[in-house]
Design an enzyme around this catalytic site. Structure first.
Site, PDB file in Angstrom:
ATOM      1  N   HIS A  89      19.995 -31.681 -38.476  1.00  0.00           N
ATOM      2  CA  HIS A  89      20.578 -32.651 -37.550  1.00  0.00           C
ATOM      3  C   HIS A  89      19.524 -33.293 -36.652  1.00  0.00           C
ATOM      4  O   HIS A  89      19.653 -34.445 -36.271  1.00  0.00           O
ATOM      5  CB  HIS A  89      21.634 -31.936 -36.706  1.00  0.00           C
ATOM      6  N   SER A 126      23.029 -39.063 -32.746  1.00  0.00           N
ATOM      7  CA  SER A 126      24.324 -38.382 -32.625  1.00  0.00           C
ATOM      8  C   SER A 126      25.194 -39.095 -31.589  1.00  0.00           C
ATOM      9  O   SER A 126      25.568 -40.246 -31.793  1.00  0.00           O
ATOM     10  CB  SER A 126      24.092 -36.911 -32.320  1.00  0.00           C
ATOM     11  N   ASP A 176      22.049 -31.679 -42.567  1.00  0.00           N
ATOM     12  CA  ASP A 176      22.828 -31.726 -41.331  1.00  0.00           C
ATOM     13  C   ASP A 176      24.128 -30.946 -41.519  1.00  0.00           C
ATOM     14  O   ASP A 176      24.902 -31.213 -42.434  1.00  0.00           O
ATOM     15  CB  ASP A 176      23.145 -33.180 -40.985  1.00  0.00           C
TER      16      ASP A 176
END
Length: 274
Positions: free
Chosen positions: A242, A96, A217
Site C-alpha cells: 500500500h 489513499s 496492496d
C-alpha cells in the site's frame, strides 16, 4: 531551500513545509500521515522540484475546531497551501485518503492542478474490503492503539519489505507512531475514510492523470476502478504494498517524473499521455 509556513483556512491553521527548488509538487498524505510517511521520496523529488508537504486537519501541527471532516474542506486546505507557495499551478500527488482529497481538488480547481498522480486511491469506501478495514481501524484506535499499528504494518507493507534490512527499524517506527500520532485527529480522518465516495468528482477531472496501483496492496485492491472513472487517465503498477512510494521510492519517483516532466517538456506541451 527548506522553509515552513502556516495558512488560515476556514477554522484551521494549516502547517506546511517546502523542500528543494523547482516546479512545485504537492504531496497529500494518506490517513494519519506526515512527512515521515513519504520516506526518502521527498529528498529524491527535491533534487529537481519544490516539494510541498502539509498537515491537513487531524494530523501533525495543524489545528482546527475539531469538527467532523469532509473532502471539500480538506481540498480547500491543500489549495490554500498550494497558492501560498506562489505557484501558478502544481503537480499534485495524493495517497489513499489523500488521493480522494487530491481528486476533489483537481475537479473543483482545474486551473490550479497541472497534473494529478494518485497512489492506492479508491473511489468509495462502500467496497466491502475497505469498509471492513476502516471499521477495524476505528475500533483499534479506540481500544488498542498498539494493535492498530501492528495491523497497519501487516497490511501496508509487502513481504519484500519484511525481508529487507528496513524491517529492522519497524519497532522504532512503531514507537514513533504510538507517541507522535494525534489519535483524536486520526479517528476523525478514519470517520472520513468511511464516507468517501468520489465517483462524481473523478468523472470531472480533466488534467493529465496517472493512477498508480500497488501490486501487493491489502487495503486498496481496486485502484483500476479509480483509473477507469477518470477520463483519459493512465494506469501503472509498482511491485510493492500500500505504501509503494515508501517501499520503492526510486521507482515511484521515476514514474512520477517521467509522467509530469515528460508530459510538459517543450517538445510535448500539446501531447497526451500514451
Amino acid at each position: 531551500m527548506s522553509a515552513t509556513g502556516v495558512v488560515n483556512v476556514d477554522d484551521a491553521r494549516v502547517a506546511y513545509r517546502l523542500h528543494g527548488r523547482g516546479p512545485a509538487v504537492v504531496l497529500v498524505n494518506g490517513t494519519g500521515g506526515g512527512d515521515g510517511h513519504w520516506g526518502d521520496l521527498i529528498e529524491r523529488l527535491a533534487r529537481s522540484r519544490t516539494v510541498v508537504t502539509l498537515d491537513y486537519s487531524g494530523a501533525g501541527e495543524t489545528t482546527d475546531n475539531g469538527a467532523p471532516l469532509d473532502l471539500p474542506t480538506l481540498a480547500r486546505q491543500v489549495a490554500a497551501v498550494s497558492e501560498a507557495v506562489a505557484a501558478p499551478h502544481v503537480d499534485l500527488v495524493g495517497h489513499s485518503l489523500g488521493a480522494a482529497i487530491a481528486t476533489v481538488l483537481a475537479a473543483e480547481r482545474p486551473e490550479l492542478v497541472r497534473t494529478l498522480t494518485l497512489v492506492a486511491g479508491f473511489l468509495t469506501a462502500a467496497e466491502p474490503r475497505l469498509k471492513l478495514t476502516f471499521e477495524l481501524w476505528r475500533r483499534l484506535i479506540a481500544v488498542d492503539r498498539e494493535g492498530f499499528i501492528q495491523i497497519l504494518a501487516l497490511t501496508t507493507l509487502s513481504d519484500k519489505f519484511f525481508a529487507s534490512p528496513l524491517a529492522a527499524h519497524l519497532d522504532a517506527l512503531a514507537q514513533g507512531i504510538l507517541t507522535g500520532t494525534n489519535w483524536e485527529g486520526l479517528a476523525r480522518q478514519v470517520e472520513l475514510d468511511l464516507r468517501v465516495d468520489i465517483h462524481a468528482e473523478a468523472s470531472r477531472v480533466r488534467c493529465p492523470t496517472l493512477v498508480v496501483g500497488c501490486a501487493h496492496d491489502q487495503i486498496v485492491t481496486r485502484a483500476r476502478d479509480l483509473c477507469d472513472r477518470i477520463p483519459d487517465a493512465t494506469f501503472s503498477e509498482i511491485d510493492a504494498g500500500h505504501q509503494a512510494y515508501f517501499e520503492a521510492s526510486e521507482e515511484f519517483a521515476a514514474k512520477f517524473l517521467t509522467f509530469a516532466d515528460g508530459l510538459y517538456s517543450p517538445r510535448r506541451l500539446s501531447s497526451s499521455v500514451s
